[in-house]
Design a protein around this motif. Sequence first.
Motif, PDB file in Angstrom:
ATOM      1  N   ASN A  50       0.846  -1.189   0.000  1.00  0.00           N
ATOM      2  CA  ASN A  50       0.000   0.000   0.000  1.00  0.00           C
ATOM      3  C   ASN A  50       0.884   1.243   0.000  1.00  0.00           C
ATOM      4  OD1 ASN A  50      -1.926   1.954   0.288  1.00  0.00           O
ATOM      5  ND2 ASN A  50      -2.683   1.245   2.284  1.00  0.00           N
ATOM      6  N   PRO A  51       0.853   2.076  -1.036  1.00  0.00           N
ATOM      7  CA  PRO A  51       1.738   3.252  -1.086  1.00  0.00           C
ATOM      8  C   PRO A  51       1.513   4.220   0.073  1.00  0.00           C
ATOM      9  CG  PRO A  51       0.737   2.821  -3.243  1.00  0.00           C
ATOM     10  CD  PRO A  51       0.027   1.949  -2.259  1.00  0.00           C
ATOM     11  N   SER A  52       0.294   4.321   0.563  1.00  0.00           N
ATOM     12  CA  SER A  52       0.008   5.238   1.667  1.00  0.00           C
ATOM     13  C   SER A  52       0.494   4.704   3.011  1.00  0.00           C
ATOM     14  CB  SER A  52      -1.498   5.520   1.739  1.00  0.00           C
ATOM     15  OG  SER A  52      -2.221   4.324   1.975  1.00  0.00           O
ATOM     16  N   ASN A  53       0.676   3.393   3.110  1.00  0.00           N
ATOM     17  CA  ASN A  53       1.153   2.787   4.355  1.00  0.00           C
ATOM     18  C   ASN A  53       2.066   1.614   4.001  1.00  0.00           C
ATOM     19  OD1 ASN A  53       1.476   2.183   7.064  1.00  0.00           O
ATOM     20  ND2 ASN A  53      -0.421   0.993   7.188  1.00  0.00           N
ATOM     21  N   PRO A 113       7.800  -5.561   2.853  1.00  0.00           N
ATOM     22  CA  PRO A 113       8.249  -6.962   2.694  1.00  0.00           C
ATOM     23  C   PRO A 113       9.499  -7.058   1.830  1.00  0.00           C
ATOM     24  CG  PRO A 113       5.876  -6.757   2.312  1.00  0.00           C
ATOM     25  CD  PRO A 113       6.430  -5.364   2.349  1.00  0.00           C
ATOM     26  N   LYS A 114      10.183  -8.176   1.988  1.00  0.00           N
ATOM     27  CA  LYS A 114      11.392  -8.415   1.212  1.00  0.00           C
ATOM     28  C   LYS A 114      11.057  -8.686  -0.245  1.00  0.00           C
ATOM     29  CE  LYS A 114      14.958 -10.041   4.373  1.00  0.00           C
ATOM     30  NZ  LYS A 114      15.947 -11.125   4.616  1.00  0.00           N
ATOM     31  N   ASP A 115      11.966  -8.253  -1.106  1.00  0.00           N
ATOM     32  CA  ASP A 115      11.867  -8.575  -2.524  1.00  0.00           C
ATOM     33  C   ASP A 115      12.354 -10.009  -2.710  1.00  0.00           C
ATOM     34  OD1 ASP A 115      11.853  -8.746  -5.236  1.00  0.00           O
ATOM     35  OD2 ASP A 115      13.297  -7.138  -5.595  1.00  0.00           O
TER      36      ASP A 115
END
Length: 253
Positions: free
Chosen positions: A200-203, A208-210
Amino acid sequence: MLEYRQKRLQMEPIRLNDIYSSLEKSESLEFRRVVCIGVFDKDRSIYVGPRSRSISGVAVNGYYVITPLMPVPNNPDSVQSTVLVNRGWVPRDWKDKPLEIPHDSQQHADIASLSVQYGEQSTWWRFWSKKPKIVEDQAPAITPVQVVGVVRGSENPSIFVPANDPSSRQWFFFDIPGIARALGLPENTLYIEDINENVNPSNPYPLPKDVNTLIRNSVMPQDHLNYTLTWYSLSAAVTFMAFKRLKPKKIQR
């Protein structure tokens, strides 16, 4: 080793409950993607770090957050036992930010209430057949979460990494049996790293790891090739300069 990791990560995720039913050991599951359902006990989160991360070209210190994923009573799809989940990376100030205590505390109380009511259900079933229905209607609603992660193990820290100090809740590297003991869990508790890509860009935090970082090693084959080319080039240059310096000069007559 890299091909082995990549092949494992490309396999279809498997349900954690299916693993328990097949009695498969966690050592044979490392780098496998698993799907597990439960509820996070955020009050017992552990922060491992500091670990730096590049944000807009600037190195920012932060931590990885490990949170127990608890079973949800009366939910057949839920995990059967607690799982340690690395939810991702957070900035340093995120660690000191107060949690949403009312929400988390209420959720924790709901889980405890469900466990008690589940015990009452099994105890009184033989005496009063309508009791389970009443308990089910009064049971508080718990919204489980689904986590897709990769099974991992403990880290092998270098000599420069300080020792973990569980008494002061300072964790510098991933010692899964030690973290499990600190949380009152069995040492063989399963540990997974969340690889959710829908951030979520806002939060965004925990981030998480790539999954691509799981394939990488501390020194990759390309690094070995670069080291080889560098040192052989330097050796050739030094040899050439030594030859020019030590070459006897011709005496002109």
